[in-house]
Design a protein around this motif. Structure first.
Motif, mmCIF file in Angstrom:
data_model
loop_
_atom_site.group_PDB
_atom_site.id
_atom_site.type_symbol
_atom_site.label_atom_id
_atom_site.label_comp_id
_atom_site.label_asym_id
_atom_site.label_seq_id
_atom_site.Cartn_x
_atom_site.Cartn_y
_atom_site.Cartn_z
ATOM 1 N N LEU A 1 0.816 -1.216 0.000
ATOM 2 C CA LEU A 1 0.000 0.000 0.000
ATOM 3 C C LEU A 1 0.848 1.264 0.000
ATOM 4 C CD1 LEU A 1 -2.767 -1.027 2.587
ATOM 5 C CD2 LEU A 1 -2.806 -1.244 0.091
ATOM 6 N N SER A 2 2.122 1.150 0.321
ATOM 7 C CA SER A 2 2.998 2.324 0.375
ATOM 8 C C SER A 2 3.599 2.566 -1.004
ATOM 9 C CB SER A 2 4.096 2.114 1.413
ATOM 10 O OG SER A 2 3.540 1.862 2.678
ATOM 11 N N VAL A 3 2.739 2.993 -1.945
ATOM 12 C CA VAL A 3 3.173 3.199 -3.321
ATOM 13 C C VAL A 3 2.903 4.637 -3.749
ATOM 14 C CG1 VAL A 3 2.842 0.794 -3.979
ATOM 15 C CG2 VAL A 3 0.953 2.401 -4.218
ATOM 16 N N THR A 4 3.571 5.017 -4.811
ATOM 17 C CA THR A 4 3.372 6.316 -5.440
ATOM 18 C C THR A 4 2.786 6.086 -6.830
ATOM 19 O OG1 THR A 4 5.561 6.335 -6.452
ATOM 20 C CG2 THR A 4 5.379 7.208 -4.196
ATOM 21 N N ASN B 1 4.240 -1.169 -11.062
ATOM 22 C CA ASN B 1 5.185 -2.212 -10.666
ATOM 23 C C ASN B 1 4.658 -2.986 -9.466
ATOM 24 O OD1 ASN B 1 7.890 -3.478 -10.817
ATOM 25 N ND2 ASN B 1 8.155 -2.520 -8.817
ATOM 26 N N ALA B 2 4.074 -2.282 -8.469
ATOM 27 C CA ALA B 2 3.521 -2.934 -7.285
ATOM 28 C C ALA B 2 2.367 -3.857 -7.654
ATOM 29 C CB ALA B 2 3.058 -1.887 -6.282
#
Length: 252
Positions: free
Chosen positions: A31-34, A40-41
């Motif tokens: 969940l800690s994505v930009t 990619n996540a």
């Protein structure tokens, strides 16, 4: 007295396995994505590339871990080197040199909680009761174990196994009663388990993840003669002989 909230009860974390003092958890999605890393996540999640982590409950057993593997700890936790004297230090230094493992593996005691660094590798918990009390590990797999287990350097049965078998001359062996945590590049779902009863396993390549300490490991020609080995196209193979268990990865 302490409480840990929003960790294992978080709906984004699931418990994969529990044995002895160890619990393996997996982060279902990152969940800690930009916006730049979201694509990619997403594909990492679809391909089972996820962060996994080991939780150690020290009230159940003392724990020895690979150097540098600790992320955080809470409660009554005491860290020691696990060294019992000059002779013990020398022995561990020699064993670490020949097996490629860290010479000093810190030992944690108390009744608190120890959490290890997250990893994208697969975490396997193995109870040595299921291995006849002795296991030998491929290089780089050791992450943590209950401190009741004894460490030793296991030498190959012949020098050719180090030269031609894709293995080092020494491997890390563990003996006793307790649980060890392995950091594997292959998930348990893909590992092949071979049970030998006074029999022989021959493997073309370095694919064994772990094997029973009771097995005799050598490197031999695939055929009875040099001509036969050349004709088969296999050449030299890793051979595990005796009674015990071998975990094989599907690829090297």
């Amino acid at each position: 007295m302490y409480q840990i909230k929003n960790f294992t009860e978080n709906d984004d974390i699931r418990i994969l396995e529990q044995k002895g003092a160890f619990t393996v958890v997996e982060y279902i999605r990152d969940l800690s994505v930009t916006p730049e890393s979201a694509q990619n996540a997403y594909f990492c999640n679809e391909m089972n590339v996820r962060k996994r982590q080991v939780i150690c409950e020290l009230g159940k057993a003392r724990v020895t871990i690979q150097s540098g593997a600790m992320q955080w700890m809470v409660g009554n936790v005491n860290a020691t080197t696990g060294i019992k004297g000059v002779g013990d230090l020398f022995g561990k230094a020699v064993r670490g040199k020949v097996t490629g493992e860290s010479a000093i593996k810190p030992e944690y005691t108390g009744d608190g909680t120890l959490v290890l660094e997250p990893t994208y590798k697969y975490l396997l918990l193995e109870d040595l009761k299921e291995w006849g009390g002795s296991i030998v590990l491929d290089d780089g797999l050791f992450l943590a174990c209950e401190s009741s287990l004894k460490h030793k350097a296991v030498m190959r049965s012949n020098f050719s196994s180090a030269v031609a078998g894709g293995e080092g001359l020494f491997n890390l062996g563990l003996t006793g009663n307790g649980v060890v945590c392995l950091e594997s590049g292959c998930p348990r779902e893909e590992l092949v388990e071979i049970l030998l009863d006074d029999d022989v396993l021959k493997v073309d390549g370095n694919m064994a993840v772990a094997w029973s300490g009771s097995l005799n490991f050598t490197v031999e020609r695939s055929g009875k003669t040099l001509i036969g080995s050349a004709a088969s196209g296999e050449g030299l193979v890793n051979v595990y002989r005796g009674s015990g268990k071998v975990l094989l990865a599907p690829v090297q």
